[in-house]
Design a protein around this motif. Structure first.
Motif, PDB file in Angstrom:
ATOM      1  N   GLN A  56       0.829  -1.208   0.000  1.00 32.25           N
ATOM      2  CA  GLN A  56       0.000   0.000   0.000  1.00 32.25           C
ATOM      3  C   GLN A  56       0.856   1.247   0.000  1.00 32.25           C
ATOM      4  O   GLN A  56       0.612   2.186  -0.754  1.00 32.25           O
ATOM      5  N   LYS A  57       1.888   1.240   0.816  1.00 31.46           N
ATOM      6  CA  LYS A  57       2.757   2.418   0.918  1.00 31.46           C
ATOM      7  C   LYS A  57       3.628   2.574  -0.335  1.00 31.46           C
ATOM      8  O   LYS A  57       3.690   3.649  -0.923  1.00 31.46           O
ATOM      9  N   GLU A  90       1.401   3.205  -3.529  1.00 27.12           N
ATOM     10  CA  GLU A  90       0.428   4.297  -3.382  1.00 27.12           C
ATOM     11  C   GLU A  90      -0.958   3.849  -3.847  1.00 27.12           C
ATOM     12  O   GLU A  90      -1.517   4.361  -4.810  1.00 27.12           O
ATOM     13  N   ASP A 127      -3.967   3.992  -2.321  1.00 26.02           N
ATOM     14  CA  ASP A 127      -5.175   4.661  -1.858  1.00 26.02           C
ATOM     15  C   ASP A 127      -5.971   5.208  -3.041  1.00 26.02           C
ATOM     16  O   ASP A 127      -5.414   5.819  -3.956  1.00 26.02           O
ATOM     17  N   ASN A 128      -7.279   4.966  -3.022  1.00 25.23           N
ATOM     18  CA  ASN A 128      -8.213   5.422  -4.068  1.00 25.23           C
ATOM     19  C   ASN A 128      -7.843   4.910  -5.459  1.00 25.23           C
ATOM     20  O   ASN A 128      -7.972   5.625  -6.447  1.00 25.23           O
ATOM     21  N   THR A 141      -9.184   0.058   1.174  1.00 29.34           N
ATOM     22  CA  THR A 141      -8.068   0.368   2.075  1.00 29.34           C
ATOM     23  C   THR A 141      -8.556   0.702   3.480  1.00 29.34           C
ATOM     24  O   THR A 141      -7.872   1.367   4.234  1.00 29.34           O
ATOM     25  N   TYR A 142      -9.735   0.223   3.845  1.00 30.39           N
ATOM     26  CA  TYR A 142     -10.326   0.592   5.128  1.00 30.39           C
ATOM     27  C   TYR A 142      -9.790  -0.204   6.309  1.00 30.39           C
ATOM     28  O   TYR A 142      -9.922   0.200   7.436  1.00 30.39           O
ATOM     29  N   PRO A 165      -4.660  -3.361   2.182  1.00 26.93           N
ATOM     30  CA  PRO A 165      -5.681  -3.208   1.154  1.00 26.93           C
ATOM     31  C   PRO A 165      -6.056  -4.545   0.513  1.00 26.93           C
ATOM     32  O   PRO A 165      -5.265  -5.488   0.513  1.00 26.93           O
TER      33      PRO A 165
END
Length: 126
Positions: free
Chosen positions: A33-34, A37, A39-40, A69-70, A76
């Motif tokens: 995830q990091k 990137e 997110d969304n 990603t919650y 994720p």
């Protein structure tokens, strides 16, 4: 006296990888995830027709499987039983078992930013 404020840093441990479960859930690590990137983003999976065991991940803004990603603890995920089965079958991995794959460094092919899935062929496992 010279004061220095201690900053809280989030350290993400682990490898950039994913797991594909028998129910079709595709779980990414927090490191993924990091690093990627996520997110969304949405995930698309591409298979190399010349080498059917080779798969690639493409992340984009609108098209594909929505990446959730919650869940901060698990990382994720997205879900597609048909894609999960197709990936497992083409790499000769058992459909009823979890498949784990590292995610390689990005490459550009046909104008797409792709990340190779480094999957061990089921025939190569001990």
């Amino acid at each position: 006296m010279k004061l220095k404020k201690a900053e809280n840093r989030t350290v993400v441990r682990g490898k950039v990888s994913l797991s594909i479960y028998k129910n079709g859930n595709i779980q990414f690590t927090l490191a993924s995830q990091k690093e990627l990137e996520m997110d969304n983003k949405h995930a698309n999976f591409y298979q190399d027709e010349d080498s059917p065991g080779d798969w690639y991940l493409h992340l984009c803004e609108y098209d594909g499987l929505k990446i959730n990603t919650y869940d901060i603890k698990k990382g994720p995920n997205c879900s597609s039983k048909s894609i999960a089965q197709e990936i497992k079958k083409s790499t000769r991995n058992p459909i009823h078992k979890t498949l784990r794959a590292m995610i390689g460094k990005e490459i550009i092919e046909d104008g797409l930013k792709l990340y190779p899935l480094l999957i061990k062929n089921g025939d190569e496992r001990p």
